[in-house]
Write a protein that holds these residues in place. Structure first.
Motif, short mmCIF file in Angstrom:
data_model
loop_
_atom_site.label_atom_id
_atom_site.label_comp_id
_atom_site.label_asym_id
_atom_site.label_seq_id
_atom_site.Cartn_x
_atom_site.Cartn_y
_atom_site.Cartn_z
N UNK A 261 0.91 -1.09 0.08
CA UNK A 261 -0.03 -0.14 0.12
C UNK A 261 0.88 1.31 0.13
N UNK A 262 0.63 2.05 -1.04
CA UNK A 262 1.70 3.31 -1.24
C UNK A 262 0.72 4.47 -1.14
N UNK A 263 1.15 5.41 -0.34
CA UNK A 263 0.47 6.60 -0.44
C UNK A 263 0.40 7.49 -1.53
N UNK A 264 -0.65 8.35 -1.77
CA UNK A 264 -0.79 9.27 -3.09
C UNK A 264 0.38 10.23 -3.09
N UNK A 265 0.70 10.96 -1.78
CA UNK A 265 1.82 11.94 -1.73
C UNK A 265 3.19 11.24 -2.11
N UNK A 266 3.59 9.96 -2.10
CA UNK A 266 4.63 9.42 -2.59
C UNK A 266 4.62 9.08 -4.04
N UNK A 267 4.01 9.81 -4.87
CA UNK A 267 3.82 9.47 -6.26
C UNK A 267 4.31 10.71 -6.98
N UNK A 268 4.82 10.44 -8.37
CA UNK A 268 5.02 11.50 -9.17
C UNK A 268 3.54 11.89 -9.66
N UNK A 269 3.21 13.27 -9.63
CA UNK A 269 2.03 13.62 -10.20
C UNK A 269 1.70 13.30 -11.52
N UNK A 270 2.69 13.46 -12.33
CA UNK A 270 2.63 13.53 -13.90
C UNK A 270 2.46 11.99 -14.39
N UNK A 271 3.38 11.06 -13.70
CA UNK A 271 3.48 9.51 -14.39
C UNK A 271 2.58 8.68 -13.27
N UNK A 272 2.33 9.29 -12.22
CA UNK A 272 1.63 8.41 -11.09
C UNK A 272 2.59 7.28 -10.53
N UNK A 273 3.83 7.31 -11.01
CA UNK A 273 4.79 6.23 -10.17
C UNK A 273 5.30 6.68 -9.04
N UNK A 274 5.30 5.63 -7.92
CA UNK A 274 5.85 6.08 -6.74
C UNK A 274 7.40 6.56 -7.06
N UNK A 275 7.82 7.42 -6.03
CA UNK A 275 9.19 7.81 -5.98
C UNK A 275 10.21 6.85 -5.26
N UNK A 276 9.64 6.09 -4.53
CA UNK A 276 10.57 4.85 -3.91
C UNK A 276 9.60 3.94 -3.25
N UNK A 277 9.93 2.67 -3.90
CA UNK A 277 9.20 1.69 -3.55
C UNK A 277 9.63 0.88 -2.09
#
Length: 698
Positions: free
Chosen positions: A213-229
């Motif tokens: 489960x990964x929060x929305x704030x930990x994602x790139x707003x453009x690509x939707x990918x997480x910054x760090x898994x």
């Protein structure tokens, strides 16, 4: 949930007859993949050990729906044709949008973002709170959660992965619900056997899913990918934004981003034919308990065998030999003043005996009766010998007993076929829904046996209208089962569960019942009634029924007899039942796979039912109660009462089922299963008692 077109009436019979493509015997039908070849991932369903309701994963309001993308030879969103067993177990298999290619790792990929309203959010929260588990499929393997044994010596799988999780604050008692919106897929593979391996093809031997489960704030707003898994501060909480009171509709919704990672890992330790073994490590660890169950069953069966041997070798055989060698002169004793029995009142006249010449004991008794005066008294002629003129008298309601025995033989054939096919490997976990599909096919085609035995018993009881018996045999038990399942299905439909049987499937089942099974019952009945006829009894029934002495629970044929006799077969199987219940009700996977142990325990169970029924029938006849027909049937199936009580205990102590509808479904289906089991073992008991009675009076 929709899906009524998944199993139409036209394809009902076809799915039963052409299901061979859906399973493999280890070493055969291997699917191999070329490097970079697309591999389809299928959505199936979600299920929980807290409820009996399952749901199609692709139809959930908060997941990414298949977008219809084209992947090589398949298109996402396409529904896979299901066999009858898959439909009944709640499967709804659909091609997903996940893109997998053999040997190609994908560190991070975006799937979609799904926006849901307050209603969809509440559905997600309820499912997470009820601990639902997701089942996906790759190459016919369910996605598994990987575990390690307590001694860390072995790894094993549990089918499915968690939809989400609940975090409870121990200090405040408040709980937060999180949704797993990222999955890491690990596909284990090895070189394909034979020529495919020489061509560089690979086979899949493991499918592991690691949700996160990964929060929305930990994602790139453009690509939707997480910054760090690796370093995730917080999960994706199922909660509306703080400004839910704003008039803007977007503020009253929640957007869920979904991503995934794919890794291929070579694993040469697992053979393709043994790739399912990882799912059964837990069952392998319990082999000692299975052996304990077999030992327990053998001890009980051995004690019963000794009792039956004493009855045959000493009591009955000794009586018959004694009369053959010494006649009644050696058995004549002085009469007791108030407990004497007149010979002519105790023995029937010679005209009521066998019409087939000398048959041993009974004829000697009749000859002696002709030589003795009416005042001579015999004390030794008691018990089962006194009722030989009534023991083959047709029972009351025999027109109902005959169809029950016929349906019981149908179930015996079905159960024997299922266990045999399971032991030789034809029915295995890869044949999804195969146990139910093949069982239904065997039950339908065994209608000929049902009709045959029902007709012969019906004619033995003096029945005349055999066509009416055909209708009763073909509709009584199947009709009762269908009507009950249809009513229960209404409750499941109301909850939009995938466990609900689609209307087309119901029509198909009725078509199989009326268009295939009923004609087979007719054919079997015609042959059994007109070509073979009734069983001939060694002794004719006397014109006047003998009165059954009053007193004693054996004479009255009361419920105590059935309960006490049924406790013995239940003691034979109750340990193995724990594993069956765990597979059906607790794990919900249905992957019970120790059929070798089940076959041994089932064989011991049959022997035990036969011996218990023989002993109970002998004791009943010794108490001068000749109403053994129905009693033997109920004694044979008496363990079903204890099994149903066992399911109630299991429900109260082991399961976590909540809600009225779930409890109703559990007990209703348990009752039907016990009813079928009781009919099967009751028929075995009836036939065993009938053979025993014919033997001792012949």
């Amino acid at each position: 949930m929709h899906g009524d077109n998944r199993f139409s009436a036209l394809t009902a019979l076809t799915c039963l007859l052409s299901a061979a493509h859906a399973f493999y015997i280890p070493g055969w039908s291997i699917k191999s993949f070329r490097p970079t070849e697309p591999i389809p991932l299928f959505y199936n369903k979600i299920y929980s050990d807290q409820t009996q309701l399952q749901y199609a994963y692709a139809e959930l309001p908060f997941v990414c729906p298949p977008a219809g993308r084209r992947h090589a030879s398949f298109t996402s969103g396409t529904s896979i044709t299901l066999n009858l067993g898959e439909v009944l177990r709640g499967d709804r298999i659909v091609v997903s949008d996940y893109e997998l290619a053999m040997g190609e790792d994908q560190e991070l990929r975006y799937l979609c973002s799904r926006t849901i309203d307050a209603e969809g959010l509440q559905t997600a929260r309820d499912l997470v709170r009820e601990k639902y588990v997701v089942e996906w499929i790759v190459d016919n393997l369910p996605g598994a959660t990987s575990f390690v044994t307590t001694d860390k010596s072995r790894k094993y799988y549990a089918a499915g992965f968690k939809l989400g999780y609940e975090d409870v604050d121990l200090h405040t008692g408040t709980s937060r619900l999180f949704l797993n919106n990222h999955v890491t897929l690990v596909l284990r593979h090895r070189r394909a056997p034979g020529r495919d391996g020489e061509r560089g093809k690979r086979v899949i031997v493991g499918f592991e899913v690691y949700p996160k489960s990964i929060e929305t704030g930990n994602r790139n707003a453009t690509t939707g990918l997480p910054f760090d898994l690796e370093h995730v501060d917080d999960g994706f909480e199922l909660e509306l934004p703080a400004n839910v009171t704003a008039p803007d509709e977007t503020a009253r919704s929640l957007t869920i981003p979904y991503t995934y990672s794919v890794y291929f890992r070579e694993d040469d330790k697992v053979e393709w034919g043994n790739r399912w073994d990882m799912y059964f490590v837990d069952q392998e660890d319990n082999q000692n308990i299975h052996w304990l169950a077999i030992f327990n069953s053998l001890v009980i069966c051995g004690l019963l065998t000794a009792v039956v041997a004493v009855i045959f070798a000493r009591t009955i055989r000794g009586d018959i030999i004694g009369y053959k060698e010494g006649g009644l002169e050696e058995g004549r004793k002085k009469a007791l003043p108030k407990k004497s029995r007149k010979v002519r009142s105790a023995l029937p006249s010679p005209s009521l005996g066998s019409d087939k010449g000398s048959s041993g004991l009974l004829e000697k008794l009749d000859d002696a009766d002709a030589d003795l005066s009416s005042d001579d008294e015999v004390e030794d002629v008691t018990g089962w010998k006194l009722v030989h003129g009534d023991v083959f008298r047709p029972p009351a309601h025999g027109t109902l007993l005959a169809p029950l025995v016929g349906c019981g033989t149908q179930l015996v054939f079905m159960a024997a076929g299922l266990i045999l096919l399971s032991c030789i490997g034809v029915l295995n976990p890869s044949f999804r829904g195969g146990f139910v599909s093949v069982g239904a096919a065997l039950f339908v085609f065994a209608g000929v046996f049902s009709g045959y035995f029902s007709a012969r018993v019906f004619r033995t009881f003096g029945g005349q209208n055999w066509r009416r018996n055909v209708v009763v045999t073909g509709t009584l038990v199947p009709g009762l089962l269908f009507a009950t399942i249809f009513i229960l299905n209404l409750f499941v439909w109301a909850h939009a569960s995938s466990t609900a049987i689609p209307f087309g499937t119901l029509v198909g089942i009725v078509a199989l019942w009326l268009a295939v099974q009923l004609p087979l019952v007719y054919v079997g009945s015609w042959y059994g009634y007109t070509m073979v006829g009734a069983w001939e009894h060694p002794v004719k029934a006397s014109p006047v029924p003998r009165a059954v002495p009053v007193g004693g629970w054996l004479r009255g044929g009361r419920v105590q007899t059935v309960l006490i006799a049924g406790l013995v077969p239940f003691a034979v199987i109750f340990i193995e039942l724990l594993f069956v219940f765990k597979s059906l009700w607790l794990d919900k996977s249905g992957y019970y796979y120790v059929f070798g142990f089940l076959a041994v325990v089932s064989s011991i169970l049959i022997v035990t039912v036969v011996e218990v029924t023989v002993v109970a029938t002998y004791l009943q006849l010794c108490s001068e109660n000749y109403h053994w027909w129905w009693q033997s049937f109920f004694v044979g199936g008496g363990s079903a009462v204890w099994i149903f009580a066992y399911t109630a205990w299991y429900y109260a102590t082991r399961l976590h089922i909540v809600g009225f509808a779930n409890g109703l479904l559990f007990f209703a289906y348990s009752f039907l299963a016990c009813l079928v089991y009781g009919l099967l073992t009751g028929t075995i008991g009836f036939l065993a008692a009938y053979a025993f009675v014919r033997r001792i009076y012949a």
